[in-house]
Write a protein that holds these residues in place. Structure first.
Motif, PDB file in Angstrom:
ATOM      1  N   ALA A 134       0.802  -1.220   0.000  1.00  0.00           N
ATOM      2  CA  ALA A 134       0.000   0.000   0.000  1.00  0.00           C
ATOM      3  C   ALA A 134       0.833   1.267   0.000  1.00  0.00           C
ATOM      4  CB  ALA A 134      -0.929   0.001   1.203  1.00  0.00           C
ATOM      5  N   GLY A 135       0.349   2.232  -0.792  1.00  0.00           N
ATOM      6  CA  GLY A 135       0.817   3.605  -0.725  1.00  0.00           C
ATOM      7  C   GLY A 135      -0.357   4.431  -0.239  1.00  0.00           C
ATOM      8  N   ASP A 136      -0.893   5.256  -1.134  1.00  0.00           N
ATOM      9  CA  ASP A 136      -2.071   6.045  -0.779  1.00  0.00           C
ATOM     10  C   ASP A 136      -3.338   5.191  -0.687  1.00  0.00           C
ATOM     11  OD1 ASP A 136      -0.471   8.298  -0.825  1.00  0.00           O
ATOM     12  OD2 ASP A 136      -1.017   8.854  -2.878  1.00  0.00           O
ATOM     13  N   HIS A 137      -3.331   4.048  -1.373  1.00  0.00           N
ATOM     14  CA  HIS A 137      -4.512   3.183  -1.429  1.00  0.00           C
ATOM     15  C   HIS A 137      -4.236   1.907  -0.649  1.00  0.00           C
ATOM     16  CE1 HIS A 137      -7.961   1.036  -3.049  1.00  0.00           C
ATOM     17  NE2 HIS A 137      -7.181   0.126  -3.582  1.00  0.00           N
ATOM     18  N   ILE A 138      -4.980   1.689   0.446  1.00  0.00           N
ATOM     19  CA  ILE A 138      -4.722   0.498   1.266  1.00  0.00           C
ATOM     20  C   ILE A 138      -5.433  -0.735   0.726  1.00  0.00           C
ATOM     21  CG2 ILE A 138      -4.400   1.875   3.355  1.00  0.00           C
ATOM     22  CD1 ILE A 138      -7.173   0.633   4.265  1.00  0.00           C
ATOM     23  N   GLY A 139      -6.517  -0.519  -0.059  1.00  0.00           N
ATOM     24  CA  GLY A 139      -7.341  -1.629  -0.528  1.00  0.00           C
ATOM     25  C   GLY A 139      -8.791  -1.378  -0.165  1.00  0.00           C
ATOM     26  N   ALA A 140      -9.539  -2.458   0.030  1.00  0.00           N
ATOM     27  CA  ALA A 140     -10.962  -2.340   0.358  1.00  0.00           C
ATOM     28  C   ALA A 140     -11.141  -1.633   1.696  1.00  0.00           C
ATOM     29  CB  ALA A 140     -11.604  -3.721   0.405  1.00  0.00           C
ATOM     30  N   ARG A 141     -12.123  -0.736   1.728  1.00  0.00           N
ATOM     31  CA  ARG A 141     -12.326   0.091   2.911  1.00  0.00           C
ATOM     32  C   ARG A 141     -13.418  -0.419   3.851  1.00  0.00           C
ATOM     33  NH1 ARG A 141      -8.938   4.070   4.908  1.00  0.00           N
ATOM     34  NH2 ARG A 141      -7.887   5.127   3.202  1.00  0.00           N
ATOM     35  N   ARG A 142     -14.141  -1.442   3.436  1.00  0.00           N
ATOM     36  CA  ARG A 142     -15.224  -1.931   4.288  1.00  0.00           C
ATOM     37  C   ARG A 142     -15.193  -3.455   4.374  1.00  0.00           C
ATOM     38  NH1 ARG A 142     -19.236   2.320   3.516  1.00  0.00           N
ATOM     39  NH2 ARG A 142     -21.010   1.086   4.253  1.00  0.00           N
ATOM     40  N   GLN A 143     -15.584  -3.967   5.519  1.00  0.00           N
ATOM     41  CA  GLN A 143     -15.698  -5.402   5.753  1.00  0.00           C
ATOM     42  C   GLN A 143     -16.889  -5.663   6.673  1.00  0.00           C
ATOM     43  OE1 GLN A 143     -12.137  -7.055   7.447  1.00  0.00           O
ATOM     44  NE2 GLN A 143     -10.976  -6.974   5.543  1.00  0.00           N
ATOM     45  N   GLY A 144     -17.358  -6.921   6.656  1.00  0.00           N
ATOM     46  CA  GLY A 144     -18.350  -7.345   7.627  1.00  0.00           C
ATOM     47  C   GLY A 144     -19.757  -6.898   7.364  1.00  0.00           C
ATOM     48  N   GLU A 145     -20.061  -6.493   6.125  1.00  0.00           N
ATOM     49  CA  GLU A 145     -21.410  -6.072   5.795  1.00  0.00           C
ATOM     50  C   GLU A 145     -21.758  -6.522   4.388  1.00  0.00           C
ATOM     51  OE1 GLU A 145     -21.496  -1.619   5.417  1.00  0.00           O
ATOM     52  OE2 GLU A 145     -19.434  -1.846   6.150  1.00  0.00           O
ATOM     53  N   HIS A 146     -23.018  -6.424   4.031  1.00  0.00           N
ATOM     54  CA  HIS A 146     -23.518  -6.915   2.749  1.00  0.00           C
ATOM     55  C   HIS A 146     -22.682  -6.379   1.589  1.00  0.00           C
ATOM     56  CE1 HIS A 146     -26.608  -8.320  -0.103  1.00  0.00           C
ATOM     57  NE2 HIS A 146     -26.401  -7.185  -0.735  1.00  0.00           N
ATOM     58  N   GLY A 147     -22.216  -7.320   0.733  1.00  0.00           N
ATOM     59  CA  GLY A 147     -21.475  -6.934  -0.457  1.00  0.00           C
ATOM     60  C   GLY A 147     -19.986  -6.780  -0.267  1.00  0.00           C
ATOM     61  N   THR A 148     -19.455  -7.198   0.870  1.00  0.00           N
ATOM     62  CA  THR A 148     -18.014  -7.083   1.101  1.00  0.00           C
ATOM     63  C   THR A 148     -17.362  -8.466   1.159  1.00  0.00           C
ATOM     64  OG1 THR A 148     -18.260  -7.060   3.522  1.00  0.00           O
ATOM     65  CG2 THR A 148     -18.280  -4.931   2.379  1.00  0.00           C
ATOM     66  N   LEU A 149     -16.081  -8.509   0.844  1.00  0.00           N
ATOM     67  CA  LEU A 149     -15.321  -9.760   0.879  1.00  0.00           C
ATOM     68  C   LEU A 149     -15.190 -10.240   2.323  1.00  0.00           C
ATOM     69  CD1 LEU A 149     -13.514 -11.708  -0.916  1.00  0.00           C
ATOM     70  CD2 LEU A 149     -11.576 -10.364  -0.065  1.00  0.00           C
ATOM     71  N   CYS A 150     -15.429 -11.537   2.543  1.00  0.00           N
ATOM     72  CA  CYS A 150     -15.293 -12.064   3.907  1.00  0.00           C
ATOM     73  C   CYS A 150     -14.415 -13.308   3.989  1.00  0.00           C
ATOM     74  CB  CYS A 150     -16.658 -12.369   4.502  1.00  0.00           C
ATOM     75  SG  CYS A 150     -17.563 -13.704   3.680  1.00  0.00           S
ATOM     76  N   TRP A 151     -14.102 -13.935   2.846  1.00  0.00           N
ATOM     77  CA  TRP A 151     -13.358 -15.198   2.889  1.00  0.00           C
ATOM     78  C   TRP A 151     -12.768 -15.461   1.510  1.00  0.00           C
ATOM     79  CZ3 TRP A 151     -12.100 -17.902   7.094  1.00  0.00           C
ATOM     80  CH2 TRP A 151     -11.723 -19.246   7.003  1.00  0.00           C
ATOM     81  N   VAL A 152     -11.617 -16.097   1.452  1.00  0.00           N
ATOM     82  CA  VAL A 152     -11.036 -16.539   0.187  1.00  0.00           C
ATOM     83  C   VAL A 152     -10.683 -18.007   0.325  1.00  0.00           C
ATOM     84  CG1 VAL A 152     -10.178 -14.269  -0.502  1.00  0.00           C
ATOM     85  CG2 VAL A 152      -8.716 -15.760   0.889  1.00  0.00           C
ATOM     86  N   GLU A 153     -10.829 -18.762  -0.750  1.00  0.00           N
ATOM     87  CA  GLU A 153     -10.683 -20.221  -0.652  1.00  0.00           C
ATOM     88  C   GLU A 153      -9.916 -20.761  -1.853  1.00  0.00           C
ATOM     89  OE1 GLU A 153     -13.942 -22.992   0.985  1.00  0.00           O
ATOM     90  OE2 GLU A 153     -14.188 -23.012  -1.199  1.00  0.00           O
ATOM     91  N   LEU A 154      -8.880 -21.524  -1.574  1.00  0.00           N
ATOM     92  CA  LEU A 154      -8.073 -22.149  -2.607  1.00  0.00           C
ATOM     93  C   LEU A 154      -8.566 -23.562  -2.880  1.00  0.00           C
ATOM     94  CD1 LEU A 154      -5.505 -22.122  -4.439  1.00  0.00           C
ATOM     95  CD2 LEU A 154      -4.251 -23.035  -2.460  1.00  0.00           C
ATOM     96  N   ALA A 155      -8.873 -23.841  -4.131  1.00  0.00           N
ATOM     97  CA  ALA A 155      -9.160 -25.208  -4.565  1.00  0.00           C
ATOM     98  C   ALA A 155      -7.862 -25.775  -5.119  1.00  0.00           C
ATOM     99  CB  ALA A 155     -10.248 -25.214  -5.629  1.00  0.00           C
ATOM    100  N   SER A 156      -7.349 -26.812  -4.483  1.00  0.00           N
ATOM    101  CA  SER A 156      -6.007 -27.324  -4.778  1.00  0.00           C
ATOM    102  C   SER A 156      -6.035 -28.832  -5.025  1.00  0.00           C
ATOM    103  CB  SER A 156      -5.071 -27.024  -3.599  1.00  0.00           C
ATOM    104  OG  SER A 156      -3.840 -27.700  -3.720  1.00  0.00           O
ATOM    105  N   ARG A 157      -5.192 -29.284  -5.944  1.00  0.00           N
ATOM    106  CA  ARG A 157      -5.022 -30.720  -6.160  1.00  0.00           C
ATOM    107  C   ARG A 157      -3.882 -31.277  -5.307  1.00  0.00           C
ATOM    108  NH1 ARG A 157      -8.404 -31.958 -10.218  1.00  0.00           N
ATOM    109  NH2 ARG A 157      -8.884 -30.335 -11.744  1.00  0.00           N
ATOM    110  N   ASP A 158      -3.090 -30.399  -4.728  1.00  0.00           N
ATOM    111  CA  ASP A 158      -1.956 -30.816  -3.901  1.00  0.00           C
ATOM    112  C   ASP A 158      -1.897 -29.934  -2.657  1.00  0.00           C
ATOM    113  OD1 ASP A 158       0.388 -31.743  -2.829  1.00  0.00           O
ATOM    114  OD2 ASP A 158       1.635 -31.309  -4.578  1.00  0.00           O
TER     115      ASP A 158
END
Length: 271
Positions: A136-160
């Protein structure tokens, strides 16, 4: 909830490369009630998605939560599908590049500065899953969490999964632990002591789908969101399904073929 800082390894931004960005951005704006702000960039438009600013947003960059852009023609012609990409916060992009290479991953773009906003790079992990990092510089990334329409989880589908459990902790300083999924083996990714993502093993039922990251967006009502997606031209890949002790989720394809998950959580997501 407003976010003012991300630490090493946390998911901090999401970005949609779409075959039809004009139609694609409208689908998501209608589905999640996101606001749209188009920004001209060399060769096209970069669309910022955001939520209605809260009282604290003021001049701190608004309440952006992700972005979209038109996929370059050469990528479309190579058969690259409409795709969501997750960015992880890092203290040093350049050090991360060297770690990825040392652990068997490859650099697909960058590293490069994005004006004064920050520094980024895109990678392919040893199995072929794509991800990006952001210093991050001036932009840290997403500014909101924990409410409708925000990212809450990421999931890797892996063969190994065992290989992934070596690669990502060395590259992004994560730890891992077994998840509470009685039906199948599941791994949780942790930053510090807080789970922020997971991993499941792909079996023969996945066919020739390559390893990949899936994004989960919080919604107030999973079933209503899926029904709304259908009306907007999306398709239901996995119908609304309960996950014990977690919530109710579904997987959706947007009209351009990009996939993502929505989930109504039983409790507040980890932040």
């Amino acid at each position: 909830m407003r976010i003012n800082q991300y630490i090493q390894g946390q998911p901090c931004w999401v970005e949609l490369a779409s075959h039809d960005a004009l139609a694609g951005k409208q689908f998501y704006a209608d589905l999640f009630d996101w606001e749209i702000q188009d920004m001209p960039i060399p060769g096209g438009i970069y669309t910022m998605f955001g939520l209605t600013p809260d009282q604290d947003a003021a001049s701190e960059g608004g309440d952006v939560i992700g972005a979209a852009y038109q996929m370059p023609k050469e990528m479309t012609e190579r058969g690259v599908p409409t795709t969501w990409l997750v960015y992880f916060a890092v203290d040093s992009v350049d050090e991360t590049v060297e770690k990825v290479k040392a652990e068997g991953g490859s650099l697909s773009m960058g590293p490069c500065d994005i004006g004064t906003a920050g520094r980024m790079a895109m990678f392919i992990d040893p199995e072929g899953a794509r991800f990006a990092v952001w210093q991050a510089g001036d932009h840290i990334g997403a500014r909101r969490q924990g409410e409708h329409g925000t990212l809450c989880w990421v999931e890797l589908a892996s063969r190994d999964p065992e290989s992934a459990k070596t690669f990502y902790p060395k590259v992004l300083q994560w730890t891992s632990q077994a998840g509470d999924m009685p039906e199948f083996e599941y791994t949780e990714w942790l930053v510090g002591d807080k789970p922020m993502g997971g991993m499941l093993q792909m079996n023969q039922e996945w066919g020739d789908i390559p390893p990949h990251w899936t994004l989960y967006f919080t919604v107030d009502n999973c079933d209503e969101t899926v029904a709304k997606a259908r009306k907007l031209g999306g398709k239901e890949c996995v119908p609304p399904t309960d996950i014990a002790n977690v919530g109710r989720f579904a997987v959706i394809n947007d009209p351009q073929g990009g996939f993502f998950s929505v989930i109504t959580l039983n409790s507040e997501p980890n932040t």
